[in-house]
Design a protein around this motif. Sequence first.
Motif, PDB file in Angstrom:
ATOM      1  N   VAL A  88       0.861  -1.181   0.000  1.00  0.00           N
ATOM      2  CA  VAL A  88       0.000   0.000   0.000  1.00  0.00           C
ATOM      3  C   VAL A  88       0.897   1.231   0.000  1.00  0.00           C
ATOM      4  CG1 VAL A  88      -1.801   1.228   1.277  1.00  0.00           C
ATOM      5  CG2 VAL A  88      -1.786  -1.276   1.234  1.00  0.00           C
ATOM      6  N   THR A  89       0.701   2.116  -0.981  1.00  0.00           N
ATOM      7  CA  THR A  89       1.604   3.251  -1.149  1.00  0.00           C
ATOM      8  C   THR A  89       0.998   4.602  -0.811  1.00  0.00           C
ATOM      9  OG1 THR A  89       1.004   3.474  -3.477  1.00  0.00           O
ATOM     10  CG2 THR A  89       2.885   2.055  -2.959  1.00  0.00           C
ATOM     11  N   ASP A  90      -0.311   4.673  -0.645  1.00  0.00           N
ATOM     12  CA  ASP A  90      -0.924   5.987  -0.462  1.00  0.00           C
ATOM     13  C   ASP A  90      -2.059   5.995   0.548  1.00  0.00           C
ATOM     14  OD1 ASP A  90      -2.760   4.519  -1.868  1.00  0.00           O
ATOM     15  OD2 ASP A  90      -3.104   6.015  -3.419  1.00  0.00           O
ATOM     16  N   SER A  91      -2.034   5.070   1.481  1.00  0.00           N
ATOM     17  CA  SER A  91      -3.163   4.942   2.397  1.00  0.00           C
ATOM     18  C   SER A  91      -2.748   4.176   3.646  1.00  0.00           C
ATOM     19  CB  SER A  91      -4.297   4.196   1.687  1.00  0.00           C
ATOM     20  OG  SER A  91      -5.436   4.111   2.505  1.00  0.00           O
ATOM     21  N   THR A  92      -3.626   4.174   4.625  1.00  0.00           N
ATOM     22  CA  THR A  92      -3.442   3.338   5.809  1.00  0.00           C
ATOM     23  C   THR A  92      -4.642   2.405   5.967  1.00  0.00           C
ATOM     24  OG1 THR A  92      -4.346   5.080   7.213  1.00  0.00           O
ATOM     25  CG2 THR A  92      -1.935   4.942   7.045  1.00  0.00           C
ATOM     26  N   ASN A  93      -5.186   1.995   4.821  1.00  0.00           N
ATOM     27  CA  ASN A  93      -6.219   0.964   4.841  1.00  0.00           C
ATOM     28  C   ASN A  93      -6.141   0.168   3.549  1.00  0.00           C
ATOM     29  OD1 ASN A  93      -8.171   2.255   2.923  1.00  0.00           O
ATOM     30  ND2 ASN A  93      -8.300   3.755   4.559  1.00  0.00           N
ATOM     31  N   TYR A  94      -6.756  -1.002   3.591  1.00  0.00           N
ATOM     32  CA  TYR A  94      -6.709  -1.910   2.459  1.00  0.00           C
ATOM     33  C   TYR A  94      -7.901  -2.850   2.564  1.00  0.00           C
ATOM     34  CZ  TYR A  94      -5.081  -5.683  -0.587  1.00  0.00           C
ATOM     35  OH  TYR A  94      -4.975  -6.626  -1.570  1.00  0.00           O
ATOM     36  N   ARG A  95      -8.505  -3.180   1.421  1.00  0.00           N
ATOM     37  CA  ARG A  95      -9.579  -4.176   1.384  1.00  0.00           C
ATOM     38  C   ARG A  95      -9.043  -5.422   0.707  1.00  0.00           C
ATOM     39  NH1 ARG A  95     -13.133  -5.990  -2.267  1.00  0.00           N
ATOM     40  NH2 ARG A  95     -12.657  -4.287  -3.709  1.00  0.00           N
ATOM     41  N   ASP A  96      -9.094  -6.529   1.420  1.00  0.00           N
ATOM     42  CA  ASP A  96      -8.628  -7.814   0.900  1.00  0.00           C
ATOM     43  C   ASP A  96      -9.841  -8.600   0.412  1.00  0.00           C
ATOM     44  OD1 ASP A  96      -7.454 -10.235   0.322  1.00  0.00           O
ATOM     45  OD2 ASP A  96      -7.027 -10.744   2.417  1.00  0.00           O
ATOM     46  N   PRO A  97     -10.068  -8.634  -0.902  1.00  0.00           N
ATOM     47  CA  PRO A  97     -11.251  -9.324  -1.406  1.00  0.00           C
ATOM     48  C   PRO A  97     -11.221 -10.831  -1.178  1.00  0.00           C
ATOM     49  CG  PRO A  97      -9.859  -8.626  -3.230  1.00  0.00           C
ATOM     50  CD  PRO A  97      -9.272  -8.046  -1.973  1.00  0.00           C
ATOM     51  N   SER A  98     -10.040 -11.396  -0.932  1.00  0.00           N
ATOM     52  CA  SER A  98      -9.916 -12.840  -0.698  1.00  0.00           C
ATOM     53  C   SER A  98      -9.872 -13.193   0.788  1.00  0.00           C
ATOM     54  CB  SER A  98      -8.652 -13.372  -1.383  1.00  0.00           C
ATOM     55  OG  SER A  98      -8.721 -13.153  -2.773  1.00  0.00           O
ATOM     56  N   GLY A  99      -9.954 -12.197   1.658  1.00  0.00           N
ATOM     57  CA  GLY A  99      -9.898 -12.449   3.093  1.00  0.00           C
ATOM     58  C   GLY A  99     -11.152 -13.122   3.615  1.00  0.00           C
ATOM     59  N   THR A 100     -10.996 -13.874   4.699  1.00  0.00           N
ATOM     60  CA  THR A 100     -12.122 -14.553   5.344  1.00  0.00           C
ATOM     61  C   THR A 100     -12.078 -14.253   6.841  1.00  0.00           C
ATOM     62  OG1 THR A 100     -10.956 -16.596   5.916  1.00  0.00           O
ATOM     63  CG2 THR A 100     -11.896 -16.458   3.682  1.00  0.00           C
ATOM     64  N   SER A 101     -13.077 -14.708   7.540  1.00  0.00           N
ATOM     65  CA  SER A 101     -13.134 -14.485   8.985  1.00  0.00           C
ATOM     66  C   SER A 101     -12.009 -15.215   9.718  1.00  0.00           C
ATOM     67  CB  SER A 101     -14.487 -14.921   9.540  1.00  0.00           C
ATOM     68  OG  SER A 101     -14.688 -16.306   9.299  1.00  0.00           O
ATOM     69  N   ARG A 102     -11.360 -16.156   9.064  1.00  0.00           N
ATOM     70  CA  ARG A 102     -10.255 -16.904   9.683  1.00  0.00           C
ATOM     71  C   ARG A 102      -8.879 -16.361   9.309  1.00  0.00           C
ATOM     72  NH1 ARG A 102     -12.023 -23.226   9.626  1.00  0.00           N
ATOM     73  NH2 ARG A 102     -13.906 -22.934  10.863  1.00  0.00           N
ATOM     74  N   SER A 103      -8.835 -15.356   8.437  1.00  0.00           N
ATOM     75  CA  SER A 103      -7.551 -14.797   7.999  1.00  0.00           C
ATOM     76  C   SER A 103      -6.849 -14.096   9.153  1.00  0.00           C
ATOM     77  CB  SER A 103      -7.768 -13.812   6.850  1.00  0.00           C
ATOM     78  OG  SER A 103      -8.314 -14.454   5.725  1.00  0.00           O
ATOM     79  N   ARG A 104      -5.523 -14.120   9.101  1.00  0.00           N
ATOM     80  CA  ARG A 104      -4.687 -13.447  10.108  1.00  0.00           C
ATOM     81  C   ARG A 104      -3.806 -12.445   9.371  1.00  0.00           C
ATOM     82  NH1 ARG A 104      -3.907 -16.144  14.929  1.00  0.00           N
ATOM     83  NH2 ARG A 104      -1.677 -15.692  14.917  1.00  0.00           N
ATOM     84  N   TYR A 105      -3.822 -11.187   9.829  1.00  0.00           N
ATOM     85  CA  TYR A 105      -3.144 -10.108   9.118  1.00  0.00           C
ATOM     86  C   TYR A 105      -2.033  -9.471   9.938  1.00  0.00           C
ATOM     87  CZ  TYR A 105      -6.984 -10.339   5.840  1.00  0.00           C
ATOM     88  OH  TYR A 105      -7.888 -10.776   4.915  1.00  0.00           O
ATOM     89  N   GLN A 106      -1.014  -9.010   9.216  1.00  0.00           N
ATOM     90  CA  GLN A 106       0.033  -8.175   9.785  1.00  0.00           C
ATOM     91  C   GLN A 106       0.381  -7.110   8.751  1.00  0.00           C
ATOM     92  OE1 GLN A 106       2.635 -11.661  10.786  1.00  0.00           O
ATOM     93  NE2 GLN A 106       3.088 -10.371  12.562  1.00  0.00           N
ATOM     94  N   VAL A 107       0.875  -5.975   9.222  1.00  0.00           N
ATOM     95  CA  VAL A 107       1.289  -4.880   8.358  1.00  0.00           C
ATOM     96  C   VAL A 107       2.694  -4.474   8.775  1.00  0.00           C
ATOM     97  CG1 VAL A 107       0.792  -2.508   7.664  1.00  0.00           C
ATOM     98  CG2 VAL A 107      -1.093  -4.088   8.087  1.00  0.00           C
ATOM     99  N   ALA A 108       3.543  -4.192   7.785  1.00  0.00           N
ATOM    100  CA  ALA A 108       4.915  -3.755   8.071  1.00  0.00           C
ATOM    101  C   ALA A 108       5.212  -2.486   7.273  1.00  0.00           C
ATOM    102  CB  ALA A 108       5.912  -4.848   7.694  1.00  0.00           C
ATOM    103  N   PRO A 109       5.822  -1.486   7.910  1.00  0.00           N
ATOM    104  CA  PRO A 109       6.215  -0.282   7.175  1.00  0.00           C
ATOM    105  C   PRO A 109       7.415  -0.572   6.274  1.00  0.00           C
ATOM    106  CG  PRO A 109       7.057  -0.174   9.401  1.00  0.00           C
ATOM    107  CD  PRO A 109       6.211  -1.415   9.319  1.00  0.00           C
ATOM    108  N   ILE A 110       7.488   0.154   5.172  1.00  0.00           N
ATOM    109  CA  ILE A 110       8.646   0.061   4.280  1.00  0.00           C
ATOM    110  C   ILE A 110       9.195   1.475   4.142  1.00  0.00           C
ATOM    111  CG2 ILE A 110       9.506  -0.574   2.008  1.00  0.00           C
ATOM    112  CD1 ILE A 110       6.965  -2.322   1.737  1.00  0.00           C
ATOM    113  N   ALA A 111      10.329   1.728   4.744  1.00  0.00           N
ATOM    114  CA  ALA A 111      10.949   3.057   4.709  1.00  0.00           C
ATOM    115  C   ALA A 111      12.335   2.947   4.085  1.00  0.00           C
ATOM    116  CB  ALA A 111      11.046   3.632   6.119  1.00  0.00           C
ATOM    117  N   LYS A 112      12.595   3.805   3.119  1.00  0.00           N
ATOM    118  CA  LYS A 112      13.894   3.821   2.431  1.00  0.00           C
ATOM    119  C   LYS A 112      14.242   2.442   1.888  1.00  0.00           C
ATOM    120  CE  LYS A 112      15.510   7.648   5.208  1.00  0.00           C
ATOM    121  NZ  LYS A 112      16.494   8.148   6.158  1.00  0.00           N
ATOM    122  N   GLY A 113      13.232   1.745   1.385  1.00  0.00           N
ATOM    123  CA  GLY A 113      13.437   0.443   0.771  1.00  0.00           C
ATOM    124  C   GLY A 113      13.609  -0.718   1.718  1.00  0.00           C
TER     125      GLY A 113
END
Length: 87
Positions: free
Chosen positions: A45-70
Amino acid sequence: MAASTSEGVFLSWRLLGDEVTGHGAKGMTGTDFRVYRDGRAIATVTDSTNYRDPSGTSRSRYQVAPIAKGREGRKSPVATPWLKNVL
């Protein structure tokens, strides 16, 4: 935060102060983020702090990691979709 919707799973997270790099027409700008579902990268994600995962389910487990300076930073704690769409 992860919430199940009729269109998949909606994810939202905060842009932390040390991740802000400037400002633009839409507000603060910052680092990019890599979104993981069940341990696998599914999006950058390059321009937001949200995302919709169309393939996600109620059992999905998510993590987010920042990418700074590559470089990817530390992944967030695991988030699972709420059982209800409100907390």
